[in-house]
Design an enzyme around this catalytic site. Structure first.
Site, PDB file in Angstrom:
ATOM      1  N   ASP A   9      39.456  84.119   0.793  1.00  0.00           N
ATOM      2  CA  ASP A   9      38.311  85.009   0.940  1.00  0.00           C
ATOM      3  C   ASP A   9      38.775  86.224   1.763  1.00  0.00           C
ATOM      4  OD1 ASP A   9      35.503  85.801   1.219  1.00  0.00           O
ATOM      5  OD2 ASP A   9      35.677  85.067   3.280  1.00  0.00           O
TER       6      ASP A   9
HETATM    7 MG    MG Z   1      33.735  85.554   4.063  1.00  0.00          MG
END
Ligand code: MG
Length: 228
Positions: A9
């Site tokens: 991420d």
């Molecule tokens: Mg994040």
């Protein structure tokens, strides 16, 4: 290596998104001549609530772009053009915010250990500008941005796109790493891969979204990927 493919991420995992958001918010308010003093927490609440609706698959990331400023305008009675704010904000988000301390060194080492992919719920222009500015493009064999593929974490479709871009690797050797239980960890679980929750602030774990691993520093990811 225990894991040959690591999906990462970006926001709040590698990138100091809080600083990016606050500076971009200042730009958005300046663009319409409004005073940003004391208003950021209100905006942050609106923004986070909208992103939770993305996780619940009620909204798409591109819809968040202007919706947060439409709501802010209504709540504060600003009477300004939300689109102008959204445009200045998007530009500011691309321009502001650095990698967390140690993130670049960790990425350098990790790229020598496994094939990396970036998988992010975000807007194309903002994320592309950040990746370019931060000079991390070459670390990743695949960069999958929700607004570009029309699907977001925690749905499985965005993972399918990332896996296809990686050449269809064995899922048992893949790991999803991120800070968000509702999108990253739930997404990894839905996609049938192991997960690593980056939890630097010591938030309580979730029975609903169990992670295979939990780390409080990015460096701690390296021995997990190595299987040490
Ligand atoms: Mg994040």
């Amino acid at each position: 290596m225990r894991y040959q493919h690591v999906l990462l991420d970006l926001d709040h995992t590698l990138l100091d998104t809080d600083t990016s958001l606050q500076m971009a918010f200042g730009d958005a308010m300046s663009a319409v001549g409004a005073d940003p003093t004391g208003v950021y927490p209100t905006f942050n609440d609106i923004n986070e609530a909208l992103w939770r609706r993305v996780e619940a698959q009620e909204l798409t990331p591109p819809r968040v772009h202007v919706a947060r400023f439409v709501e802010l305008n209504e709540q504060l009675g600003l009477g300004v053009d939300p689109q102008r704010m959204a445009d200045a904000f998007a530009q500011g988000m691309g321009e502001h915010g650095e990698l967390y301390p140690g993130a670049r060194e960790m990425l350098d080492k990790l790229a020598g250990m496994a094939t990396l992919a970036l998988i992010t719920n975000g807007l194309s222009g903002i994320q592309r500008a950040r990746i370019e500015r931060l000079g991390i493009h070459d670390h990743f064999a695949a960069i999958t941005i929700s607004a570009e593929v029309g699907a977001a974490k925690p749905g499985t479709e965005i993972f399918d796109v990332a896996f296809e871009a990686l050449g269809g690797p064995d899922k048992s050797g893949a790991l999803m790493v991120g800070d968000n239980l509702g999108s990253d960890i739930a997404g990894g679980n839905n996609a049938g891969i192991d997960t690593c929750w980056y939890n630097p602030s010591g938030k309580p774990a979730s029975a609903k979204h169990p992670a295979s691993h939990t780390i409080s520093s990015l460096e701690a990811l390296l021995p997990i990927v190595a299987g040490q």
